[in-house]
Design an enzyme around this catalytic site. Sequence first.
Site, PDB file in Angstrom:
ATOM      1  N   CYS A  88       1.346  -1.691   9.866  1.00 45.91           N
ATOM      2  CA  CYS A  88       2.585  -1.670   9.079  1.00 45.91           C
ATOM      3  C   CYS A  88       3.739  -2.395   9.782  1.00 45.91           C
ATOM      4  CB  CYS A  88       2.997  -0.233   8.797  1.00 45.91           C
ATOM      5  SG  CYS A  88       1.929   0.583   7.600  1.00 45.91           S
ATOM      6  N   CYS A 122       4.621   4.936   5.220  1.00 46.87           N
ATOM      7  CA  CYS A 122       3.405   5.751   5.137  1.00 46.87           C
ATOM      8  C   CYS A 122       3.502   6.906   6.137  1.00 46.87           C
ATOM      9  CB  CYS A 122       2.169   4.897   5.392  1.00 46.87           C
ATOM     10  SG  CYS A 122       1.948   4.426   7.113  1.00 46.87           S
ATOM     11  N   GLU A 137       6.724  -1.366  10.230  1.00 43.85           N
ATOM     12  CA  GLU A 137       7.460  -0.481  11.146  1.00 43.85           C
ATOM     13  C   GLU A 137       6.793  -0.499  12.530  1.00 43.85           C
ATOM     14  OE1 GLU A 137       6.360   0.116   8.132  1.00 43.85           O
ATOM     15  OE2 GLU A 137       7.569   1.573   7.055  1.00 43.85           O
ATOM     16  N   GLU A 186      -2.248  -7.615   7.955  1.00 41.53           N
ATOM     17  CA  GLU A 186      -3.528  -7.077   7.490  1.00 41.53           C
ATOM     18  C   GLU A 186      -4.690  -7.857   8.100  1.00 41.53           C
ATOM     19  OE1 GLU A 186      -3.047  -7.294   3.225  1.00 41.53           O
ATOM     20  OE2 GLU A 186      -1.565  -5.660   3.242  1.00 41.53           O
ATOM     21  N   ASN A 195       4.209  -6.383   8.160  1.00 40.72           N
ATOM     22  CA  ASN A 195       2.838  -5.883   8.109  1.00 40.72           C
ATOM     23  C   ASN A 195       1.852  -7.029   8.320  1.00 40.72           C
ATOM     24  OD1 ASN A 195       3.910  -6.602   5.515  1.00 40.72           O
ATOM     25  ND2 ASN A 195       2.178  -5.648   4.495  1.00 40.72           N
ATOM     26  N   CYS A 234       3.432   5.920   9.795  1.00 38.64           N
ATOM     27  CA  CYS A 234       4.671   5.278  10.263  1.00 38.64           C
ATOM     28  C   CYS A 234       5.774   6.297  10.482  1.00 38.64           C
ATOM     29  CB  CYS A 234       5.135   4.221   9.282  1.00 38.64           C
ATOM     30  SG  CYS A 234       4.185   2.709   9.464  1.00 38.64           S
TER      31      CYS A 234
HETATM   32  N1  THU Z   1       3.119  -1.055   4.500  1.00 33.15           N
HETATM   33  C1  THU Z   1       4.041  -1.239   5.484  1.00 33.15           C
HETATM   34  O1  THU Z   1       3.982  -2.214   6.250  1.00 33.15           O
HETATM   35  N2  THU Z   1       5.022  -0.323   5.607  1.00 33.15           N
HETATM   36  C2  THU Z   1       5.233   0.710   4.751  1.00 33.15           C
HETATM   37  O2  THU Z   1       6.197   1.436   4.935  1.00 33.15           O
HETATM   38  C3  THU Z   1       4.320   0.924   3.628  1.00 33.15           C
HETATM   39  C4  THU Z   1       3.108   0.073   3.613  1.00 33.15           C
HETATM   40  C5  THU Z   1       2.087  -2.081   4.334  1.00 33.15           C
HETATM   41  C6  THU Z   1       0.714  -1.758   4.854  1.00 33.15           C
HETATM   42  C7  THU Z   1      -0.173  -2.683   4.027  1.00 33.15           C
HETATM   43  O3  THU Z   1      -0.214  -3.953   4.638  1.00 33.15           O
HETATM   44  C8  THU Z   1       0.571  -2.812   2.708  1.00 33.15           C
HETATM   45  O4  THU Z   1       1.908  -2.378   2.962  1.00 33.15           O
HETATM   46  C9  THU Z   1      -0.012  -2.010   1.579  1.00 33.15           C
HETATM   47  O5  THU Z   1      -0.273  -0.707   1.955  1.00 33.15           O
END
Ligand code: THU
Length: 131
Positions: free
Chosen positions: A50, A83, A52, A41, A39, A86
């Site tokens: 994310c 999420c 994925e 941000e 991920n 994803c």
């Molecule tokens: N996140 C992912 O990368 N994958 C998931 O399956 C769940 C959430 C990340 C997005 C964000 O950077 C952090 O987790 C918190 O939501």
Amino acid sequence: MTLKDVALKIRPMAYAPYSGFKVGAAILSKGGKAFAGVNVENVAYPEGTCAEAGAIAAMVAAGETEIIEAYVVADCPSPVPPCGGCRQKLSEFAGPDVVITLATTDGQEQTYKMSDLLPGVFTLRHMENVK
Ligand code: THU
């Protein structure tokens, strides 16, 4: 390396200064290659992109569009659920029977079929009345 090894190895590379929550994803393509993602941000959209989505982007950039297995891992009390967005992104490239393993860094794992993670998925078929 297994998909688990790939996902665990890449996870610390996540850029998650806003949530502090690092996620690693690994997908195996039909062509037999493993692609990794984390991920990422940013200040304007702290939820970022994310892990994925990162792994999918790497696969597509390499010319592949079919996922045959996936593994997602994070440091959480129970295996990290992808999420909603994803789930839709994975289902674009993963058929209903593809096995997706969700995991924790301390070794808990749950496996699902793609169709269990996103029942009632929206597909191209639902747009077939468009003229
Ligand atoms: N996140 C992912 O990368 N994958 C998931 O399956 C769940 C959430 C990340 C997005 C964000 O950077 C952090 O987790 C918190 O939501």
